[in-house]
Design a protein around this motif. Structure first.
Motif, PDB file in Angstrom:
ATOM      1  N   HIS A  22       0.881  -1.101  -0.004  1.00 52.71           N
ATOM      2  CA  HIS A  22      -0.075  -0.154   0.102  1.00 52.71           C
ATOM      3  C   HIS A  22       0.865   1.202   0.071  1.00 52.71           C
ATOM      4  O   HIS A  22       2.013   1.178  -0.004  1.00 52.71           O
ATOM      5  N   ASN A  35       1.672   5.061   1.862  1.00 52.89           N
ATOM      6  CA  ASN A  35       1.612   5.542   3.200  1.00 52.89           C
ATOM      7  C   ASN A  35       1.084   6.984   3.156  1.00 52.89           C
ATOM      8  O   ASN A  35       0.915   7.390   2.076  1.00 52.89           O
ATOM      9  N   GLU A  36       1.008   7.526   4.327  1.00 54.97           N
ATOM     10  CA  GLU A  36       0.470   9.153   3.995  1.00 54.97           C
ATOM     11  C   GLU A  36       1.382   9.989   3.703  1.00 54.97           C
ATOM     12  O   GLU A  36       0.602  10.844   2.678  1.00 54.97           O
ATOM     13  N   MET A  73       4.867   1.092   0.356  1.00 59.39           N
ATOM     14  CA  MET A  73       5.302   0.341   1.561  1.00 59.39           C
ATOM     15  C   MET A  73       5.031  -1.288   1.178  1.00 59.39           C
ATOM     16  O   MET A  73       4.095  -1.673   0.564  1.00 59.39           O
TER      17      MET A  73
END
Ligand code: U5P
Length: 208
Positions: free
Chosen positions: A186, A188-189, A194
């Motif tokens: 996925h 990250n912010e 990741m």
């Protein structure tokens, strides 16, 4: 399905070494080029051949050559440069079309700042190279630049892709095939993949 995750043992082995945080700039750069070459091999597997006559040592025989379109490799500055040599090892006569985009750290939107494409790009197959496909914004902007210049045959080679970015690119441009060494977990912010590779540009150029 326009996303192809390459499961070749050499690709998986080399990409795992790239994920080791302790790798030197030199090793990382060399591996980026090597995986770039392996992805090029996979992305050109289905090219059509035509036969032609060769004067061989024992007389005339039938040879084979790639039919039709020639290539242009499209590195997205700056990190795409890290895969360029590996791609050119396999398609040495390709023209190089350079696209420069940076990512606005707040909006994560790509901002174009450079574009110098092969003059006959509409007759060529474009191989876009960028180590990371994160939000997909840079890839979409690059595909749009190439299409606006008349290019109709586009493939993308990336070391690591995030599922979110792949969804965005494939729904916007289902005609573009994406070859990746890994589909990771996925984003990250901060828009990093990741587990990913970190900042691929910094690692290739040794700037951090
Ligand atoms: N990028 C990285 N590492 C990441 C995520 C993004 O280096 O984990 C950089 C790459 O240089 C790539 C660009 O060129 O961001 C792609 O971002 P995006 O437009 O797909 O979000």
């Amino acid at each position: 399905m326009s996303v192809k995750e390459i499961k070749h043992p050499l690709v998986r082995h080399k990409l795992s070494i790239m994920r080791e945080a302790s790798k030197s700039t030199r090793s990382f750069r060399q591996l980026a080029a090597e995986v770039g070459a392996l992805l090029t091999y996979e992305a050109t597997k289905d090219l059509e051949l035509e036969s032609y006559e060769i004067e061989g040592w024992c007389g005339t025989i039938e040879g084979e050559r790639i039919k039709g379109k020639k290539f242009t490799v499209v590195p997205i500055l700056r990190a795409g440069i890290g895969m360029l040599d590996g791609v050119l090892d396999l398609v040495p006569s390709a023209k190089i079309s350079v696209v420069g985009l940076y990512r606005d750290e707040e909006t994560l939107e790509p901002v174009p700042y450079f574009e110098k494409l092969a003059h006959d790009i509409e007759e060529r197959m474009a191989l876009i190279v960028d180590p990371m496909l994160a939000t997909g914004g840079s890839m979409i902007a690059t595909i749009e630049m190439l299409k606006a210049a008349g290019c109709t045959d586009i493939r993308a080679l990336v070391l690591v892709a995030a599922p979110e970015g792949l969804d965005k690119v494939t729904s916007a441009h289902p005609d573009v095939d994406i070859y990746t060494a890994s589909v990771d977990s996925h984003l990250n912010e901060q828009g990093y993949i990741m587990p990913g590779l970190g900042d691929a540009g910094d690692k290739i150029f040794g700037t951090r």
